[in-house]
Design a protein around this motif. Structure first.
Motif, short mmCIF file in Angstrom:
data_model
loop_
_atom_site.label_atom_id
_atom_site.label_comp_id
_atom_site.label_asym_id
_atom_site.label_seq_id
_atom_site.Cartn_x
_atom_site.Cartn_y
_atom_site.Cartn_z
N SER A 70 -43.66 104.36 -68.16
CA SER A 70 -42.35 103.72 -68.02
C SER A 70 -42.15 102.54 -68.96
O SER A 70 -41.12 101.88 -68.93
N ASP A 93 -34.78 103.54 -62.96
CA ASP A 93 -35.67 104.07 -63.99
C ASP A 93 -35.25 105.50 -64.35
O ASP A 93 -35.16 105.87 -65.52
N TRP A 97 -34.66 106.21 -68.38
CA TRP A 97 -35.87 106.35 -69.20
C TRP A 97 -35.73 107.34 -70.34
O TRP A 97 -36.38 107.19 -71.39
N ASP A 306 -40.41 97.24 -68.40
CA ASP A 306 -39.79 98.55 -68.24
C ASP A 306 -38.49 98.45 -67.44
O ASP A 306 -37.90 97.37 -67.36
#
Length: 409
Positions: A70, A93, A97, A306
């Protein structure tokens, strides 16, 4: 090749010359005079000799809790956009991502290289497997491991970040990762996330038993809820004879249990050899008590700038400072203990057969026969090295220099 480290200070002690051969430490002797011949006949500046320059010799760092799949290290900084809560953070996320400026393989490979440059040669990384990512993130971490295979040892955890029961197909993709070579079976918050701790843990431990793999459970659950989950984990560890093969990561519940409950729980964890991985959170693990109980404990960096958090910089020496700071340690011995946890402590979490810490005063890892997993750092003392975190480092993996001056070799 035999490698001699000239004029180094093991754990900040007296100057010594340390010989490495066959991936292990083979000799530790008082430092020779400048210009004297090394044991293999080379001079101080010849081949097979590293000039330690009086730097401190430590076991290399072991990052036992990092999410290489990540990371955004090396990419432009972006504002944090997540909402509180594990599920909400996971969704943030998931929504972002794939849209990064570089592929997840490139990012994982870059971050692992940055970790090695700064002194980490033993890694346990999560790789998210779920209905959305499938095996894409898992394969990216495997690719990063392959790129740096001669510079670090990396164990990969197949990790169901979204839980196992909320989305169809989650268990199947977790098992597929195990078939493809995942080293560890992961789990997460069996009560708070999946809301069926018995079923969640039965799946995780069932797969671990079938594929003969260790277990690592993310446990953010606090207080009595976390205690309940840990008790279920211990119950299965005992029933399956998995002593030494189970890790509880975060283990936030240990920070807020009353003494009576905590003492009994730590004693049972020690009896079953269940280890703990911490990331030095703001509410710290009771580190001294965990160590005193005889529990293996290691340190990790968690996410690296991240979609979960802007923190993390691939430097375990930085995270060691954070471990000391959050525990409010000031005494040199306790700051050095944080280094021991970040190095040998983590190595014993990855490999229960490795050397273990026996107390907060224990400083192992640099004796004859120990693995040649080492890092040279600058500093007057070990505590000073943690405070200053200077760049003059030399990193050694399996007896070979793999990084120097924050550059890969």
């Amino acid at each position: 090749m035999t490698l001699v480290l000239r004029n180094v200070r093991p754990w900040g002690g007296d100057p010594a010359d340390v010989t490495l051969d066959g991936g292990a430490i083979t000799a530790v002797v008082p430092a020779a005079q400048p210009g004297a011949a090394a044991p293999d006949g080379d001079t101080e500046l010849g081949a097979g000799v590293v000039d330690g320059r009086g730097r401190i010799l430590l076991p290399s760092f072991s990052d036992v809790h990092v999410h290489l799949d990540s990371t955004r290290l090396g990419l432009p900084f972006r504002p944090h956009s997540g909402s509180p809560g594990v599920w909400n953070m996971m969704l943030n996320d998931r929504n972002n991502w794939r849209d990064a400026e570089a592929s997840i393989t490139e990012r994982a490979t870059h971050t692992l290289g940055a970790m090695i440059k700064r002194g980490t040669t033993r890694v346990r990384s999560y790789a998210q497997v779920d209905a959305d990512a499938g095996l894409e993130r898992f394969e990216a971490v495997l690719a990063a491991r392959e790129t740096h295979r001669s510079r670090a040892d990396v164990a990969v955890i197949a990790f169901p970040q979204a839980g196992l029961l909320r989305e169809a197909g989650s268990t199947e993709v977790l098992e597929e990762a195990l078939k493809l070579g995942a080293d560890v079976v992961g789990g997460i918050d069996p009560c708070a996330l999946d809301r069926d701790p018995v079923k969640h843990l039965d799946i995780v431990f069932g797969l671990a038993e079938e594929y003969r793999k260790p277990v690592d459970i993310h446990l953010h659950e606090p207080g009595q809820l976390g205690l309940f989950s840990i008790e279920l984990i211990l119950e299965r560890t005992r029933a399956l004879g998995m002593q030494g093969l189970v890790t509880v990561s975060h283990a936030f519940a240990l920070a807020d249990l009353p003494d009576g409950k905590l003492d009994g729980l730590l004693a049972e964890m020690a009896e079953l050899d269940v280890s703990v991985a911490t990331v030095a959170p703001a509410t710290p693990l009771p580190l001294e008590r965990v160590t005193a109980a005889g529990i293996r404990v290691g340190l990790g960096e968690d996410g690296q700038r991240d979609y979960w958090s802007p923190y993390g910089n691939a430097d375990m020496l930085d995270r060691t400072w954070q471990l000391a700071f959050t525990n409010r340690f000031r005494a040199d011995e306790l700051i050095e203990h944080c280094v021991a946890v970040a190095t040998i402590g983590g190595a014993s979490v990855i490999d229960p057969a490795a050397t273990r810490l026996s107390s907060t005063a224990d400083r192992p890892g640099l004796a004859v026969g120990e693995p040649a997993e080492l890092v040279l750092v600058e500093g007057d003392t070990v505590a000073a090295a943690v405070m200053d975190r200077l760049p003059g480092r030399t990193v050694i993996h399996r007896g070979n220099v793999v990084a120097d001056g924050l550059q890969l070799v």
